[in-house]
Design a protein around this motif. Structure first.
Motif, mmCIF file in Angstrom:
data_model
loop_
_atom_site.group_PDB
_atom_site.id
_atom_site.type_symbol
_atom_site.label_atom_id
_atom_site.label_comp_id
_atom_site.label_asym_id
_atom_site.label_seq_id
_atom_site.Cartn_x
_atom_site.Cartn_y
_atom_site.Cartn_z
ATOM 1 N N ALA A 121 9.460 -18.631 2.234
ATOM 2 C CA ALA A 121 8.085 -18.282 1.835
ATOM 3 C C ALA A 121 7.917 -16.848 1.359
ATOM 4 O O ALA A 121 7.085 -16.565 0.489
ATOM 5 C CB ALA A 121 7.143 -18.557 3.003
ATOM 6 N N GLY A 122 8.694 -15.896 1.912
ATOM 7 C CA GLY A 122 8.470 -14.497 1.567
ATOM 8 C C GLY A 122 9.316 -13.956 0.445
ATOM 9 O O GLY A 122 9.118 -12.805 0.013
ATOM 10 N N VAL A 123 10.260 -14.736 -0.059
ATOM 11 C CA VAL A 123 11.257 -14.192 -0.979
ATOM 12 C C VAL A 123 10.666 -13.764 -2.320
ATOM 13 O O VAL A 123 10.920 -12.654 -2.808
ATOM 14 C CB VAL A 123 12.407 -15.202 -1.176
ATOM 15 N N GLU A 124 9.884 -14.622 -2.937
ATOM 16 C CA GLU A 124 9.366 -14.272 -4.272
ATOM 17 C C GLU A 124 8.383 -13.103 -4.217
ATOM 18 O O GLU A 124 8.364 -12.251 -5.111
ATOM 19 C CB GLU A 124 8.718 -15.489 -4.932
ATOM 20 N N LYS A 125 7.583 -13.043 -3.175
ATOM 21 C CA LYS A 125 6.667 -11.903 -3.021
ATOM 22 C C LYS A 125 7.468 -10.620 -2.820
ATOM 23 O O LYS A 125 7.096 -9.553 -3.352
ATOM 24 C CB LYS A 125 5.742 -12.139 -1.830
ATOM 25 N N ALA A 126 8.557 -10.705 -2.077
ATOM 26 C CA ALA A 126 9.419 -9.537 -1.885
ATOM 27 C C ALA A 126 10.007 -9.094 -3.219
ATOM 28 O O ALA A 126 10.068 -7.893 -3.528
ATOM 29 C CB ALA A 126 10.528 -9.862 -0.891
ATOM 30 N N ARG A 127 10.473 -10.028 -4.015
ATOM 31 C CA ARG A 127 11.032 -9.690 -5.329
ATOM 32 C C ARG A 127 9.994 -8.994 -6.208
ATOM 33 O O ARG A 127 10.295 -7.986 -6.870
ATOM 34 C CB ARG A 127 11.540 -10.953 -6.028
ATOM 35 N N GLY A 245 13.706 -15.123 5.765
ATOM 36 C CA GLY A 245 12.896 -14.945 4.566
ATOM 37 C C GLY A 245 11.522 -15.570 4.640
ATOM 38 O O GLY A 245 10.708 -15.401 3.734
ATOM 39 N N SER A 246 11.225 -16.259 5.736
ATOM 40 C CA SER A 246 9.912 -16.909 5.851
ATOM 41 C C SER A 246 8.821 -15.928 6.268
ATOM 42 O O SER A 246 7.632 -16.199 6.071
ATOM 43 C CB SER A 246 9.975 -18.069 6.843
ATOM 44 N N GLN A 247 9.227 -14.771 6.831
ATOM 45 C CA GLN A 247 8.263 -13.740 7.218
ATOM 46 C C GLN A 247 8.495 -12.478 6.396
ATOM 47 O O GLN A 247 9.623 -12.008 6.279
ATOM 48 C CB GLN A 247 8.385 -13.413 8.710
ATOM 49 N N LEU A 248 7.418 -11.933 5.848
ATOM 50 C CA LEU A 248 7.497 -10.722 5.036
ATOM 51 C C LEU A 248 6.539 -9.677 5.583
ATOM 52 O O LEU A 248 5.347 -9.953 5.776
ATOM 53 C CB LEU A 248 7.136 -11.030 3.575
ATOM 54 N N SER A 249 7.076 -8.479 5.840
ATOM 55 C CA SER A 249 6.244 -7.350 6.268
ATOM 56 C C SER A 249 6.500 -6.163 5.344
ATOM 57 O O SER A 249 7.635 -5.946 4.902
ATOM 58 C CB SER A 249 6.573 -6.948 7.713
ATOM 59 N N ILE A 250 5.448 -5.413 5.073
ATOM 60 C CA ILE A 250 5.552 -4.190 4.278
ATOM 61 C C ILE A 250 4.886 -3.071 5.055
ATOM 62 O O ILE A 250 3.705 -3.163 5.424
ATOM 63 C CB ILE A 250 4.905 -4.364 2.890
ATOM 64 N N ASP A 251 5.676 -2.030 5.361
ATOM 65 C CA ASP A 251 5.204 -0.895 6.153
ATOM 66 C C ASP A 251 4.569 -1.353 7.472
ATOM 67 O O ASP A 251 3.524 -0.854 7.894
ATOM 68 C CB ASP A 251 4.218 -0.052 5.345
ATOM 69 N N GLY A 252 5.197 -2.342 8.100
ATOM 70 C CA GLY A 252 4.756 -2.818 9.405
ATOM 71 C C GLY A 252 3.636 -3.839 9.379
ATOM 72 O O GLY A 252 3.279 -4.387 10.426
ATOM 73 N N GLU A 253 3.080 -4.115 8.227
ATOM 74 C CA GLU A 253 1.990 -5.100 8.117
ATOM 75 C C GLU A 253 2.553 -6.447 7.685
ATOM 76 O O GLU A 253 3.222 -6.550 6.654
ATOM 77 C CB GLU A 253 0.943 -4.634 7.110
ATOM 78 N N ARG A 254 2.275 -7.486 8.466
ATOM 79 C CA ARG A 254 2.738 -8.823 8.142
ATOM 80 C C ARG A 254 1.950 -9.346 6.939
ATOM 81 O O ARG A 254 0.736 -9.518 6.990
ATOM 82 C CB ARG A 254 2.573 -9.755 9.341
ATOM 83 N N ILE A 255 2.657 -9.615 5.853
ATOM 84 C CA ILE A 255 2.045 -10.107 4.617
ATOM 85 C C ILE A 255 2.117 -11.620 4.529
ATOM 86 O O ILE A 255 1.164 -12.285 4.123
ATOM 87 C CB ILE A 255 2.727 -9.475 3.382
ATOM 88 N N ILE A 256 3.270 -12.164 4.903
ATOM 89 C CA ILE A 256 3.486 -13.614 4.836
ATOM 90 C C ILE A 256 4.160 -14.061 6.127
ATOM 91 O O ILE A 256 5.116 -13.438 6.586
ATOM 92 C CB ILE A 256 4.360 -14.003 3.622
ATOM 93 N N ASP A 257 3.658 -15.129 6.699
ATOM 94 C CA ASP A 257 4.286 -15.767 7.852
ATOM 95 C C ASP A 257 4.301 -17.256 7.551
ATOM 96 O O ASP A 257 3.406 -18.001 7.951
ATOM 97 C CB ASP A 257 3.507 -15.467 9.128
ATOM 98 N N GLY A 258 5.309 -17.676 6.800
ATOM 99 C CA GLY A 258 5.305 -19.020 6.238
ATOM 100 C C GLY A 258 6.046 -20.035 7.072
ATOM 101 O O GLY A 258 6.792 -19.712 7.997
ATOM 102 N N GLU A 259 5.878 -21.297 6.708
ATOM 103 C CA GLU A 259 6.571 -22.396 7.360
ATOM 104 C C GLU A 259 7.871 -22.684 6.622
ATOM 105 O O GLU A 259 8.186 -22.074 5.602
ATOM 106 C CB GLU A 259 5.673 -23.638 7.360
ATOM 107 N N ASP A 260 8.629 -23.624 7.141
ATOM 108 C CA ASP A 260 9.907 -24.002 6.552
ATOM 109 C C ASP A 260 9.665 -24.863 5.311
ATOM 110 O O ASP A 260 9.338 -26.044 5.419
ATOM 111 C CB ASP A 260 10.751 -24.770 7.580
#
Length: 306
Positions: A121-127, A245-260
């Motif tokens: 879930a978090g990979v494309e947003k990270a890219r 990769g299902s969880q994405l955080s930026i500067d300590g803030e959780r942006i995405i917490d996705g499912e499988d």
């Protein structure tokens, strides 16, 4: 609707491929090829050869067998005019995969080398976030318990089985997707059990054109909670991909917490490629693994006991 068969009905096929196919309206699962398992409600065959002979109207095959036997199976499937989905890794050598690309193109069928971790879930947003930023350091921690994920599977320890790179290549598939610059291996240490041919642990040091330090630590001996984390430092802040990769955080803030959603995404992509008459075979993660075996120093460690 595309009719599809699964060849190799082990743990990953049962836990991931089967539910993803059942939820995807583009596919109808009609057959299984497996020496040791069957599935109620579909045609069951002991091997891929007999399956291809018995079901000539089949459109596609998902190859979930060990990589050591996958090339021969992929060739047979392509020559039969079927689309092919390859579980990761796509083969045991880059030469094999290059030949499959050529054969699929000549036959006019789709060849899809899958990297399921890229669908997290978090990979494309990270890219997207990293695409406009200068990366200053990367740390990859990928630690699993091999007994949990590959119980009794000796093939992972044989040549071509990849050892700890079987999960580690998932991390490499994400990093090759999200980092804005290509990167290259400089040195590696491979920890190989005395009774195995493939490593149980690996430490890798990469860099890019900007001399960015990129460190990776892969280990197959972790018990308890598993660790799948990628940390990327930039001039504008820190990005962390966790839980594979299902969880994405930026500067300590959780942006995405996705499912499988990884395998659902793979089959959606496979359907799109078939409709478009295209293939998708990115070997970048596999190339980094090949480099590790080429450049890595082997360090003998205690025998692996199942």
């Amino acid at each position: 609707m595309t009719t599809i068969a699964i060849a190799g009905f082990g743990k990953i096929a049962r836990d991931q491929h089967l539910p993803a196919l059942r939820e995807n309206r583009n596919f109808e699962l009609t057959a299984i090829a497996s020496r040791n398992a069957t599935l109620e409600g579909v045609d069951n065959h002991p091997d891929l050869e007999s399956l291809l002979a018995a079901v000539p109207a089949l459109d596609a095959v998902a190859l979930c067998t060990p990589p050591q036997v996958r090339y021969t199976q992929a060739v047979a499937t392509i020559e039969a005019g079927k689309h092919v989905l390859l579980e990761k890794p796509p083969g045991v050598s880059l030469s094999e995969v290059e030949d499959l690309i050529r054969r699929a193109e000549q036959k006019g069928v789709t060849l899809f080398a899958t990297w399921h971790a890229r669908e997290a879930a978090g990979v494309e947003k990270a890219r997207e976030w990293l695409s406009t930023r200068r990366v200053t350091a990367v740390d990859i921690q990928w630690r699993e318990d091999v007994r949990q994920w590959h119980p009794g599977q000796q093939w992972v320890w044989e040549p071509g089985g990849l050892g700890v790179f079987d999960p580690g290549i998932n991390a490499l598939s994400i990093v090759t997707r999200i980092l804005p610059e290509a990167f290259f291996l400089r040195e590696a240490t491979l920890e190989v059990p005395e009774n195995c041919q493939s490593p149980i642990g690996a430490t890798l040091e990469f860099t890019d054109v900007n001399d960015t330090p990129i460190h990776a630590d892969f280990d197959w001996r972790q018990t308890g909670p598993q660790t799948w984390q990628i940390t990327v430092e930039t001039e504008d802040g820190k990005l962390v991909l966790d839980s594979g990769g299902s969880q994405l955080s930026i500067d300590g803030e959780r942006i995405i917490d996705g499912e499988d959603i990884e395998y659902a995404g793979l089959y959606q992509r496979f359907a799109e490629l078939i409709r478009a008459g295209r293939s998708d075979v990115d070997v970048a993660p596999f190339r980094h693994v090949a480099d590790a075996f080429l450049l890595g120093r082997r360090q003998s460690v205690e025998p692996f006991i199942e």
